[in-house]
Design an enzyme around this catalytic site. Structure first.
Site, mmCIF file in Angstrom:
data_model
loop_
_atom_site.group_PDB
_atom_site.id
_atom_site.type_symbol
_atom_site.label_atom_id
_atom_site.label_comp_id
_atom_site.label_asym_id
_atom_site.label_seq_id
_atom_site.Cartn_x
_atom_site.Cartn_y
_atom_site.Cartn_z
ATOM 1 N N HIS A 66 0.908 -0.861 0.359
ATOM 2 C CA HIS A 66 -0.179 0.058 0.142
ATOM 3 C C HIS A 66 0.765 1.095 -0.327
ATOM 4 C CE1 HIS A 66 -2.233 3.522 2.566
ATOM 5 N NE2 HIS A 66 -2.665 2.793 0.887
ATOM 6 N N GLU A 78 2.121 1.964 -3.521
ATOM 7 C CA GLU A 78 0.994 2.187 -4.670
ATOM 8 C C GLU A 78 0.999 3.833 -3.895
ATOM 9 O OE1 GLU A 78 -3.124 4.079 -3.658
ATOM 10 O OE2 GLU A 78 -2.807 1.623 -3.337
ATOM 11 N N HIS A 79 0.753 4.551 -2.311
ATOM 12 C CA HIS A 79 1.507 5.876 -2.622
ATOM 13 C C HIS A 79 2.404 6.583 -3.265
ATOM 14 C CE1 HIS A 79 -1.903 7.114 0.426
ATOM 15 N NE2 HIS A 79 -2.002 5.336 0.038
ATOM 16 N N GLU A 130 5.051 11.497 2.769
ATOM 17 C CA GLU A 130 4.014 10.117 2.155
ATOM 18 C C GLU A 130 3.723 9.557 4.114
ATOM 19 O OE1 GLU A 130 0.601 9.812 -0.142
ATOM 20 O OE2 GLU A 130 2.049 11.027 0.153
ATOM 21 N N GLU A 167 -3.833 7.887 7.585
ATOM 22 C CA GLU A 167 -4.947 7.405 6.868
ATOM 23 C C GLU A 167 -5.054 6.102 8.004
ATOM 24 O OE1 GLU A 167 -5.633 4.491 2.872
ATOM 25 O OE2 GLU A 167 -3.765 5.955 3.376
#
Length: 420
Positions: free
Chosen positions: A47, A50-51, A120, A127
């Site tokens: 994940h 992906e960011h 990030e 998140e």
């Protein structure tokens, strides 16, 4: 509309479908690597990766990526699931080469700038915190964990905060080297696309990648268990999971139709008995999710703490009753819902591109819609009742509870009731 499939010599697969009359196209790269492909110490890296794809490449800055796609009125996005990571875009037909170049750039050439990793990292920690503050989100992570304990398939996609804080640049490059080989990539496009042109561009962009072996994740073992988190919320959140068929199982459509009849709409058993007739909740539903080698039928409801025992008892009772009294009308209604949902959804090129990639990953081909509809139509009432019966004779289950649930009965009570 014709689906065409081509495989490059290095193993990368290209699948397209031209949809007449459209002025736009959807396309993307689906990577057969998600949360379940991570080792324990890597949990959350797929994940995070992906960011990082949108944080700059060796050719483009993060701002340039955003500007180039928005300059032509398109959009670009990505997601990570437990078995795949997808990078996709939607553009007008003349901008397909640009979109493919952008997607290939972020997949193949991410810069992994240390300063961007730090930025990030903070976004992903936010998140994770947001998910933890969303009861009807986090409870499904807990349910997955107790259904598949100690396994990659049971771990959260976002990863725990302590691991996200510890990732370094080499963690990303190592994961890419292991899982982003050409045989693990599927380029899928639908809408105003030309197959031969997509193949030509793909050969130029991806053809140089050396062949590699795919890494298989550990086999899944549905074990079941219970997790409850007591918190002073307004509602008690209840989830129950029973093992369901894997993608390739002959019973997959039977399971999906059964779940729809049980709790897939306003006319379903659970909605009618628990919400409409007794007013015990606002939200209740059942659904089936499948993986390469396992699956789960999941039931979710939010209710008051005092109503939870009755709600759960009624849920189990409906499963038991369906063994004997599931009707042909219920089966036909669920079948119609399933077919209509699939066919309506496929009017979108984005949905077509995603479906193609998923089916190529599962079957190595894209079965015709007529073939899928025929398999849905082949589900019988006897088959649905037999499936319900199997749930009651082997009631291994997983349960997660969240909210004012300190005094809620334990899973063993409902397992005993299910098998009674």
């Amino acid at each position: 509309m014709t689906v065409q499939l081509h495989t490059l010599p290095n193993g990368l697969r290209i699948v397209t479908e031209h949809m007449p009359g459209l002025q736009s196209a959807a396309l993307g790269v689906w990577v057969n690597a998600g949360g379940r492909h991570e080792r324990l110490e890597q949990n959350g890296i797929a994940h995070f990766l992906e960011h990082m794809a949108f944080k700059g490449t060796h050719r483009r800055s993060a701002l340039q990526i955003a500007e180039e796609i928005e300059d032509v009125g398109g959009y670009i996005n990505a997601y990570t699931s437990r078995e795949a990571t997808a990078y996709y875009a939607r553009v007008l037909k003349d901008d397909v080469p640009l979109a493919l170049d952008l997607i290939a750039d972020i997949v193949l050439n991410p810069a992994f700038d240390p300063s961007e990793i730090e930025i990030e990292r903070g976004v992903i920690l936010q998140e994770i915190g947001q998910a933890a503050d969303t009861p009807d989100d986090i409870i499904f992570d807990w349910l997955q964990e107790v259904a598949y304990p100690g396994q990659a398939l049971g771990r959260t996609i976002l990863g725990p905060a302590e691991r996200v804080r510890a990732f370094h640049r080499t963690d990303f490059t190592d994961f890419v080297a292991e899982h982003y080989g050409p045989s693990q990539l599927i380029l899928s496009a639908a809408g105003a696309v030309d197959h031969d042109e997509i193949v030509r561009l793909a050969e130029m962009i991806f053809g140089h990648l050396p062949p590699c072996d795919q890494t298989r994740p550990e086999p899944a073992r549905f074990a079941g268990g219970e997790r409850r988190e007591v918190k002073g919320l307004e509602q008690a959140h209840f989830t129950l999971a029973l093992e369901a068929p894997a993608y390739r199982s002959d019973d997959i459509y039977t399971a999906q139709i059964y779940a729809t009849a049980l709790g897939g709409g306003m006319a379903s058993r659970l909605f009618q008995q628990i919400r409409q007739k007794r007013g015990l909740c606002y939200t209740i539903y059942a659904q089936v999710g499948s993986y390469d080698d396992t699956g789960m039928m999941t039931i979710y409801a939010g209710t008051g703490a005092e109503d939870l025992p009755e709600l759960a008892d009624l849920t189990i009772d409906e499963i038991r009753r369906s063994v004997d009294d599931m009707s042909q009308a219920e089966l036909d209604r669920a079948r119609a819902q399933m077919k209509a949902g699939m066919l309506m959804g496929l009017e979108s090129p984005s949905a077509r591109a995603e479906r193609q990639a998923r089916l190529v990953s599962i079957w190595g081909r894209v079965p015709a819609l007529e073939e899928t509809v025929a398999r849905i139509d082949a589900v019988t009432l006897d088959g649905v009742r037999a499936y319900a019966g199997a749930l009651t004779t082997s009631p291994q289950a997983a349960m997660a509870l969240y909210g004012p649930v300190a005094t809620a009965p334990h899973l063993s009570r409902w397992q005993e009731r299910l098998a009674a």
